[in-house]
Write an enzyme that holds these catalytic residues in place. Structure first.
Site, PDB file in Angstrom:
ATOM      1  N   GLU A 168      -1.408  -0.188  -1.778  1.00 54.73           N
ATOM      2  CA  GLU A 168      -1.755  -0.425  -3.243  1.00 54.73           C
ATOM      3  C   GLU A 168      -1.715  -1.498  -3.763  1.00 54.73           C
ATOM      4  O   GLU A 168      -0.732  -1.583  -4.987  1.00 54.73           O
ATOM      5  CB  GLU A 168      -0.981   0.984  -4.003  1.00 54.73           C
ATOM      6  CG  GLU A 168      -1.651   2.316  -3.480  1.00 54.73           C
ATOM      7  CD  GLU A 168      -0.766   3.360  -4.238  1.00 54.73           C
ATOM      8  OE1 GLU A 168      -0.117   3.348  -5.261  1.00 54.73           O
ATOM      9  OE2 GLU A 168      -1.217   4.557  -4.075  1.00 54.73           O
ATOM     10  N   GLU A 177      -2.906   8.923   1.476  1.00 49.32           N
ATOM     11  CA  GLU A 177      -1.672   9.803   0.441  1.00 49.32           C
ATOM     12  C   GLU A 177      -2.715  10.613  -0.539  1.00 49.32           C
ATOM     13  O   GLU A 177      -3.641  10.127  -1.059  1.00 49.32           O
ATOM     14  CB  GLU A 177      -1.354   8.992  -0.497  1.00 49.32           C
ATOM     15  CG  GLU A 177      -0.012   8.105  -0.018  1.00 49.32           C
ATOM     16  CD  GLU A 177       0.553   7.260  -0.956  1.00 49.32           C
ATOM     17  OE1 GLU A 177       0.775   7.744  -2.067  1.00 49.32           O
ATOM     18  OE2 GLU A 177       1.293   6.145  -0.638  1.00 49.32           O
TER      19      GLU A 177
HETATM   20  C1  BGP Z   1       1.539   6.055  -4.978  1.00 50.33           C
HETATM   21  C2  BGP Z   1       2.717   5.245  -4.091  1.00 50.33           C
HETATM   22  C3  BGP Z   1       3.710   6.210  -3.531  1.00 50.33           C
HETATM   23  C4  BGP Z   1       4.112   7.325  -4.371  1.00 50.33           C
HETATM   24  C5  BGP Z   1       2.907   8.073  -5.206  1.00 50.33           C
HETATM   25  C6  BGP Z   1       3.518   9.039  -6.165  1.00 50.33           C
HETATM   26  O1  BGP Z   1       1.110   5.199  -5.839  1.00 50.33           O
HETATM   27  O2  BGP Z   1       2.036   4.662  -2.863  1.00 50.33           O
HETATM   28  O3  BGP Z   1       4.709   5.430  -3.184  1.00 50.33           O
HETATM   29  O4  BGP Z   1       5.298   7.113  -5.304  1.00 50.33           O
HETATM   30  O5  BGP Z   1       2.135   7.112  -5.748  1.00 50.33           O
HETATM   31  O6  BGP Z   1       3.679   8.378  -7.298  1.00 50.33           O
HETATM   32  P1  BGP Z   1       4.883   8.940  -8.279  1.00 50.33           P
HETATM   33  O7  BGP Z   1       5.984   8.921  -7.719  1.00 50.33           O
HETATM   34  O8  BGP Z   1       4.871   7.892  -9.479  1.00 50.33           O
HETATM   35  O9  BGP Z   1       4.296  10.070  -8.900  1.00 50.33           O
END
Ligand code: BGP
Length: 469
Positions: free
Chosen positions: A163, A374
């Site tokens: 990202e 993800e």
């Molecule tokens: C993505 C990242 C992850 C994780 C996820 C959820 O952008 O790659 O590392 O953090 O988001 O995000 P959050 O924890 O802010 O809900």
């Protein structure tokens, strides 16, 4: 219909969010080790010093993943464990730790899918300008080569970066991630350029090593849709897709930057300082990418921003993709819509938005292989009679797997799904309150692990290859 036999069911994590052991066994200090301790930057001052202590409990965690039937585990390496100062001496203990993780996965037949960079940057590099300095890009290539050589006999799936839009955008526009800089568009675009350059060079090095695995990059996929048919809003959504999506995939897959954005950067004086050699490197390696990874949580609903744009109000909350703020250039604004469903943290739930977005990617980039690297629901899970009854997470993942199945039927080249996350972990800005895992971690009781309802559900999905979905 079952999912195709070569479709991978996995789950993901990232080093800073799970490992802890922040200063053990020779690990160097990272940007996040420092940034998270600045008052007000993270939820209740949470940081990764201990996280969920995966560094010491990895055997138990991987055993639980194996018992769930997980086919593949996506995790990231902490650069500073391997090269404590970023581009200096190798720390053998760091290599040993990741060898242990990889071997533990393989012991159970779990395919390791490794991310080289999931945001934790050795402090030495951050202090020297981080991603705005070409030194970091060159250092990354060196680090990547060490990882390929050390682990490539067993690791056949590599993601260079996680990202870019998030760590560069939050780092140089919103100041919510390190290095905590606000409204510096020039630095933001410069940083993204060096990331793409570092990626292209790492891909080149990987292919030269002839390890016969695959390599790609992961971006957060935020397909933009206009809130209505009004022409100015439709144009605003196109603008958003150019800046939020095409800027990130074009230099990787086409080897060139999108003209629409390039022209505007020139006018605004935001063009990165790029050399012929760098641009050629992008071009030369574009066809060598084996796949792209998509982190999909939500689409963005967009309208033209008609209010006068001055400097943006930043807060930790508005930095975490909650609709309602103007884009960094003031051109559009994201909108929360009455007729849509949102999570407790204000992220829209829209499997259909993903399906439409996949078709948009196919139209632009053709048949490139894709993985969902993800996807998942951040929630405060209900505990009833000691059981973690995370039904909303099951529903969320079920809905998304259903559209993925449909997408495959519609000719989208999707080869795997990695739920975020394998286990509850530290959310960068939201602490431990926002949970994502199939495995619960009890912060009141010695970080003990416990299976959630979703754990059993995902196990059954994997076992039956999603036949009933
Ligand atoms: C993505 C990242 C992850 C994780 C996820 C959820 O952008 O790659 O590392 O953090 O988001 O995000 P959050 O924890 O802010 O809900």
């Amino acid at each position: 219909m079952k999912f195709p036999h070569d479709f991978i069911f996995g789950a993901a994590s990232a080093s800073y969010q799970i490992e802890g052991a922040w200063n053990e066994d020779g690990k160097g200090i990272t940007n996040w080790d420092v940034f998270s301790k600045i008052p007000g930057k993270t939820y209740e001052g949470t940081n990764g010093e201990v996280a969920i202590d995966h560094y010491h409990r990895y055997k138990e965690d991987i055993q639980l993943m194996a018992e769930m039937g997980l086919e593949s585990y996506r995790f990231s390496l902490s650069w500073a464990r391997i090269l404590p100062t970023g581009d200096g001496e190798v720390n053998e203990k760091g290599l040993e730790f990741y060898n242990n993780i990889i071997n533990e996965c393989l012991k159970y037949g779990i395919v390791p899918f490794v991310t080289l960079y999931h945001w934790d940057l050795p402090l030495t590099l951050e202090e020297d300008g981080g991603w705005t300095n070409k030194r970091t890009a060159e250092a990354f290539v060196k680090y990547a080569a060490i990882c390929f050589q050390s682990f490539g006999d067993r690791v056949k799936h590599w993601i260079t970066f996680n990202e870019t839009v998030m760590f560069c955008g939050l780092g140089y526009l919103k100041g919510a991630h390190p290095p905590g800089i606000q409204n510096d568009e020039k630095k933001y675009f410069q940083a993204t350029h060096y990331v793409f350059y570092a990626h292209a060079k790492a891909v080149e090095v990987y292919k030269e090593l002839r390890q016969y695995g695959e390599i790609g990059i992961t971006h957060v996929f935020l397909p933009a849709y206009s809130v209505d048919d009004k022409q100015e809003n439709v144009i605003a959504a196109r603008h958003a897709n150019e800046y939020e999506t095409f800027w990130y995939y074009d230099p990787i897959l086409k080897g060139t930057y999108p003209t629409y954005v390039v022209e505007q950067l020139k006018e605004k004086g935001w063009t990165p300082d790029w050399t012929e050699e760098e641009l050629n490197t992008l071009q030369r390696n574009a066809e060598k990418n084996d796949f792209i990874g998509l982190n999909y949580y939500q689409p963005i609903r967009v309208e033209k921003n008609n209010t006068v744009f001055s400097s943006m109000e930043h807060s930790r909350e508005t930095s975490t993709l909650v609709p309602g703020s103007p884009s960094f250039d003031g051109y559009y604004r994201t909108v929360k819509m009455e007729n849509k469903t949102y999570t407790k943290w204000g992220w829209e739930i829209s499997p259909q938005g993903f399906l439409d977005g996949l078709h948009m990617l196919k139209a632009r980039y053709g048949d490139i292989k894709m993985y969902v690297t993800e996807n998942g629901l951040g929630d405060e899970d209900p505990i009833i009679d000691g059981e973690i009854v995370d039904v909303p997470r099951i529903k969320y993942i079920e809905q998304h797997l259903k559209v993925i199945k449909r997408a495959i039927n519609e000719g989208i080249h999707l080869k795997g799904y990695y739920a975020w996350s394998a286990i509850d972990l530290l959310s960068w800005l939201n602490g431990y309150k926002k949970q994502y895992g199939f495995i619960y971690v009890d912060h009141q009781d010695n970080l003990n692990r416990k299976k959630k309802l979703s754990y059993h559900w995902y196990k059954a999905i994997i076992k039956t290859r999603g036949e009933k979905l």
